[in-house]
Scaffold this motif. Structure first.
Motif, PDB file in Angstrom:
ATOM      1  N   THR A   1      11.570 -48.400 -44.289  1.00  0.00           N
ATOM      2  CA  THR A   1      10.824 -49.129 -45.321  1.00  0.00           C
ATOM      3  C   THR A   1      11.693 -50.107 -46.106  1.00  0.00           C
ATOM      4  O   THR A   1      11.165 -50.972 -46.790  1.00  0.00           O
ATOM      5  N   GLY A   2      13.023 -49.934 -46.008  1.00  0.00           N
ATOM      6  CA  GLY A   2      13.898 -50.785 -46.809  1.00  0.00           C
ATOM      7  C   GLY A   2      14.616 -51.849 -45.993  1.00  0.00           C
ATOM      8  O   GLY A   2      15.154 -52.810 -46.553  1.00  0.00           O
ATOM      9  N   ILE A   3      14.659 -51.693 -44.671  1.00  0.00           N
ATOM     10  CA  ILE A   3      15.331 -52.679 -43.826  1.00  0.00           C
ATOM     11  C   ILE A   3      14.347 -53.261 -42.814  1.00  0.00           C
ATOM     12  O   ILE A   3      14.070 -54.464 -42.817  1.00  0.00           O
TER      13      ILE A   3
ATOM     14  N   TYR B   1      11.024 -52.876 -42.399  1.00  0.00           N
ATOM     15  CA  TYR B   1       9.760 -53.418 -42.936  1.00  0.00           C
ATOM     16  C   TYR B   1       9.952 -54.762 -43.657  1.00  0.00           C
ATOM     17  O   TYR B   1       9.302 -55.750 -43.284  1.00  0.00           O
ATOM     18  N   PRO B   2      10.867 -54.858 -44.647  1.00  0.00           N
ATOM     19  CA  PRO B   2      10.969 -56.176 -45.319  1.00  0.00           C
ATOM     20  C   PRO B   2      11.491 -57.277 -44.401  1.00  0.00           C
ATOM     21  O   PRO B   2      11.012 -58.417 -44.485  1.00  0.00           O
TER      22      PRO B   2
ATOM     23  N   MET C   1       8.611 -58.266 -42.080  1.00  0.00           N
ATOM     24  CA  MET C   1       7.638 -59.096 -42.796  1.00  0.00           C
ATOM     25  C   MET C   1       8.190 -60.509 -42.991  1.00  0.00           C
ATOM     26  O   MET C   1       7.460 -61.494 -42.898  1.00  0.00           O
TER      27      MET C   1
ATOM     28  N   MET D   1      15.422 -54.514 -51.689  1.00  0.00           N
ATOM     29  CA  MET D   1      14.831 -54.014 -50.436  1.00  0.00           C
ATOM     30  C   MET D   1      15.162 -52.545 -50.189  1.00  0.00           C
ATOM     31  O   MET D   1      14.278 -51.688 -50.157  1.00  0.00           O
TER      32      MET D   1
ATOM     33  N   ALA E   1       0.969 -57.278 -47.442  1.00  0.00           N
ATOM     34  CA  ALA E   1       2.096 -58.209 -47.603  1.00  0.00           C
ATOM     35  C   ALA E   1       1.780 -59.545 -46.930  1.00  0.00           C
ATOM     36  O   ALA E   1       2.018 -60.609 -47.510  1.00  0.00           O
TER      37      ALA E   1
ATOM     38  N   ALA F   1       6.942 -60.553 -51.093  1.00  0.00           N
ATOM     39  CA  ALA F   1       5.611 -60.037 -50.704  1.00  0.00           C
ATOM     40  C   ALA F   1       5.702 -58.599 -50.206  1.00  0.00           C
ATOM     41  O   ALA F   1       4.836 -57.772 -50.507  1.00  0.00           O
ATOM     42  N   SER F   2       6.762 -58.288 -49.429  1.00  0.00           N
ATOM     43  CA  SER F   2       6.872 -56.935 -48.880  1.00  0.00           C
ATOM     44  C   SER F   2       7.006 -55.911 -49.999  1.00  0.00           C
ATOM     45  O   SER F   2       6.525 -54.781 -49.893  1.00  0.00           O
ATOM     46  N   GLN F   3       7.659 -56.295 -51.087  1.00  0.00           N
ATOM     47  CA  GLN F   3       7.822 -55.365 -52.209  1.00  0.00           C
ATOM     48  C   GLN F   3       6.557 -55.301 -53.067  1.00  0.00           C
ATOM     49  O   GLN F   3       6.179 -54.225 -53.539  1.00  0.00           O
TER      50      GLN F   3
ATOM     51  N   ALA G   1       3.483 -55.698 -52.166  1.00  0.00           N
ATOM     52  CA  ALA G   1       2.405 -54.954 -51.497  1.00  0.00           C
ATOM     53  C   ALA G   1       2.511 -53.466 -51.820  1.00  0.00           C
ATOM     54  O   ALA G   1       1.541 -52.842 -52.267  1.00  0.00           O
ATOM     55  N   ILE G   2       3.683 -52.884 -51.634  1.00  0.00           N
ATOM     56  CA  ILE G   2       3.819 -51.445 -51.868  1.00  0.00           C
ATOM     57  C   ILE G   2       3.869 -51.146 -53.367  1.00  0.00           C
ATOM     58  O   ILE G   2       3.430 -50.091 -53.818  1.00  0.00           O
TER      59      ILE G   2
END
Lengths: 194, 570
Positions: free
Chosen positions: A19-21, A23-24, A27, B135, B191, B225-227, B229-230
């Motif tokens: 979720t921290g590497i 996923y971002p 995206m 992140m 996102a 955006a990725s942050q 969204a969650i």
């Protein structure tokens, strides 16, 4: 308690990876491929060069530009700082805020050649939440139009037309508020010349 | 209140009415142990490997005390890990703005804040953190702190659904599944939608450009955006930027705004429906949902009415008329034009009724009634609908208390969902109810008499007390929004709000799990003519009444000296 340490450490490490590497960054890759303009900040161009984001107010000042809403972002004297967003955080009954609003209303009338006692739109004298609000109300834009037209030596009509071009209604007729994007409006003026 | 305010509320209502029942069914399937869960074929092999590396037997469940120890250990590891990352970010990659390590106090506060799902921010994101910290630090805790809350919510549901069971589920499975089956898929979709609306998603630093008028500008960058969204789906609320969802790069327009409000509400509102399904009586879930929606909607209407009505103290010669020409008018200090005062009222009530705490207008500058409504929402205890999972947990504790009160009135041993509510349950419920208010009032009282506490207050008069009360309510409620004038980064508030966040998270979760464990072990008693029905509008009114009375008795004196006094002055 200590028996929980291993699952806690391993689960956190693996979920960080997911979720921290992955996923971002995933995206980012998809956004950059599919919607690079939006993902990079909706940059406006003037004469072919990038001139800021359509979503972030710029410190337009002086008689030839439409002025954005007051900004509490950044330090005093260096407002509209996109590296330091924020509002004034002054309370609704704070005498300092009320005095500032009265002062801004006086300055607004003076700048735009309005008679004493002319009602000034609330958005023109209050700081936005981000300090980077790119929009002003339609009434605020029209009150500034004669000053801008005079400052640029233009007749009023093309300036009013530029306001209409930069006005957005409610989304789908329902959501949000009708508003005028100052960045796009001023970019349009720069294209008009003079 | 203008037509625009009501129209956007109706659109939101339709979107929720369609999606919340589907999400409720989805959640019930995810947490129904022993049954196949959705997306098993995709995620089960990956999860099985993860469990093996963790040394967990996925077929073994935990007693409530082991479940609670897992919650605490995962929290401790999360806090230490995030603290370390923030301190060391200057030496790590993905740092295009060249941020150095965060100081020890703010690192402690931020680590506690994000692990407890509070997302109180004693720092300004864009001028403090590297992209890696955002992140691999904050985004991760956005996911896992939400997942822990959902896991705990699922465990509490099992306490009522099971009988004669020594266990209430496996924390690690519940947490991992919450991420893989619910939060991650929804976040990916949200996102990408947000990027399509103009939320940025890149790895740039601060890019200098020459503005339209020739002055120099910067355009900030980041994996935003990725942050976001969650941040919304997990009722986290911590912004990438200091201005949070008021920042155009987090929330560029009315549509992104409405979708984010939906994202804040969807999962917390789906939990009572999952509860109804899993306890085998869907009416029981609908009653709790009705209580949540009733309290939330009331606060939305009050806050919207207050903000669109304007500030009566505004100087003469300034118009706040609610017209389209004025972008909706109303009180606009700290509010963005694209959302207007109506958008501020809707968001402020929603973000405080849930435990989100993200903001699209500055709460410190809201009208006395609007800001006071936000504060009351927080002080109700974050259950209308509250945070993901933990909001349901809170309301279920109040439901237990409501049947206890009803039982006292008719002189019968109270029952809820076939479980006898006895001394153990009531003691645990009381422990749950007292922990957060005790922390809020004690720390707020200390802050207004201690020198360093007084020094951190920004606004004069009753509004200053409101800033302090709001801060500890937000901390202990794990909300995270602020009356932002308060010096949140000072030593005093850094430590005291940090304490409030820890108390409000773990001192509530542990007794709630104890309650679940005690109930799971009990047999179900059959329904008789004398059983007090808990699926009726009468019961909904009783639960809402208990919530309001408890909050009123606890906080009325403090509220009278803060927002109420300010409202009377204006």
């Amino acid at each position: 308690m200590i028996r929980q340490l291993r699952p806690a450490l391993v689960a956190l490490a693996l979920l960080t990876l997911a979720t921290g590497i992955v996923y971002p960054l995933g995206m980012t890759a998809v956004a950059q491929l599919a919607m690079p303009g939006r993902a990079d900040g909706s940059i406006v161009t003037v004469d072919g060069r990038p001139a800021g984001s359509a979503l972030l107010a710029q410190p337009f000042d002086g008689p030839t530009w439409f002025h954005p809403r007051p900004s509490a972002a950044g330090s005093p004297g260096a407002a509209y700082d996109a590296a330091a967003s924020g509002g004034s955080n002054l309370g609704p009954t704070n005498p300092e805020l009320l005095a500032t609003i009265a002062e801004r209303a006086g300055a607004y009338r003076r700048d735009n050649g309005l008679a004493d006692g002319t009602e000034v739109p609330i958005d023109a004298v209050t700081a936005s939440g981000s300090g980077l609000d790119p929009d002003i109300s339609p009434a605020n834009a029209r009150l500034q139009a004669p000053r801008v037209a005079a400052g640029r030596g233009l007749p009023l009509d093309p300036v009013l037309a530029a306001i209409d071009a930069a006005t957005r209604g409610r989304t789908a007729g329902v959501l949000g508020q009708p508003r005028v994007n100052v960045v796009e409006l001023n970019a349009g003026l720069a294209a008009l010349g003079a | 209140m203008d037509a625009g305010a009501l129209l956007q509320l109706m659109v939101l209502g339709v979107a929720l009415a369609v999606t919340v029942p589907l999400l409720g069914r989805w959640l019930a399937a995810v947490y129904d142990t022993g049954q196949p869960a959705p997306l098993d074929r995709l995620f089960l092999p990956v999860e099985q490997r993860l469990y093996r590396w963790c040394g967990i037997d996925p077929d073994r469940e935990q007693r409530w005390d082991a479940y609670a120890r897992s919650v605490l250990m995962f929290g401790l590891v999360g806090i230490v890990g995030l603290y370390g990352l923030l301190r060391l970010q200057g030496h790590l990659p993905l740092n295009p703005t060249g941020r150095s390590g965060v100081g020890p106090l703010v690192s402690f506060n931020a680590a506690v804040s994000f692990v407890t799902n509070t997302n109180w921010q004693a720092y300004a994101g864009e001028s403090t953190l590297s992209h890696l910290s955002q992140m691999a630090g904050l985004t991760v805790q956005n996911f896992v702190s939400a997942a822990v809350g959902m896991a705990v919510g699922a465990a509490v549901i099992r306490g009522f659904a099971r009988s004669g069971s020594a266990t209430i589920g496996n924390f690690w499975i519940d947490t991992v599944r919450s991420v893989t089956r619910v939060l991650l898929p929804l976040s990916i979709v949200l996102a990408l939608f947000l990027v399509s609306q103009g939320v940025i998603q890149n790895l740039h630093g601060l890019q200098p450009v020459t503005g339209i008028d020739g002055t120099t500008q910067v355009v900030p960058g980041g994996p935003v955006a990725s942050q976001i969204a969650i941040k919304q789906l997990g009722t986290n609320g911590g912004g990438f930027f200091n201005a949070n969802a008021a920042h155009p790069f987090e929330n560029p327009g009315p549509l992104s705004n409405l979708v984010q409000v939906w994202a804040i509400l969807a999962l917390p509102l789906a939990f009572p429906l999952a509860f109804g399904r899993l306890v085998g009586d869907r009416r029981q879930g609908r009653v709790l949902l009705a209580v949540m929606v009733g309290l939330w909607l009331t606060s939305v209407l009050v806050a919207t009415y207050a903000e669109t009505g304007g500030n009566s103290r505004a100087p003469a010669g300034v118009t706040q008329a609610p017209t389209t020409e004025l972008a909706g008018g109303g009180w606009m200090e700290g509010t963005e034009t694209r959302f207007g005062a109506a958008g501020c009222g809707l968001w402020a009530a929603t973000t405080t009724a849930t435990s989100s705490g993200s903001i699209n207008c500055q709460h410190d500058s809201m009208t006395a009634v609007g800001g006071g409504t936000a504060m009351v929402n927080i002080l109700l205890g974050e259950l209308s609908p509250g945070g993901v999972g933990v909001g349901l947990m809170g309301l279920v504790v109040y439901a237990v208390l409501a049947v206890f009160v009803a039982g006292l009135m008719v002189g019968r041993t109270p029952e809820y969902l076939g479980k006898k509510i006895q001394a153990t349950e009531v003691k645990l419920a009381m422990l749950y109810l007292l922990a957060a208010p005790a922390a809020i009032l004690a720390l707020a009282a200390a802050s207004v008499v201690a020198g360093p506490g007084q020094a951190g207050i920004a606004n004069p008069g009753p509004h200053g007390l409101s800033e302090v009360l709001y801060a500890f309510g937000s901390g202990a409620g794990n909300n995270g929004s602020a009356f932002g004038g308060l010096a949140a980064g000072s030593d005093w508030y850094g430590i005291t709000v940090g304490l409030a966040m820890l108390i409000g998270r773990f001192l509530l979760i542990v007794p709630a799990l104890g309650l679940a464990g005690s109930l799971a072990a009990k047999a179900k008693v059959p329904v008789t003519a004398g059983t007090f029905p808990t699926h009726t509008p009468l019961f909904a009114g009783l639960v809402a009444g208990v919530v309001l009375i408890v909050a009123g008795l606890t906080f009325f004196p403090a509220l009278a000296l803060g927002p109420m006094l300010e409202a009377l002055q204006s």
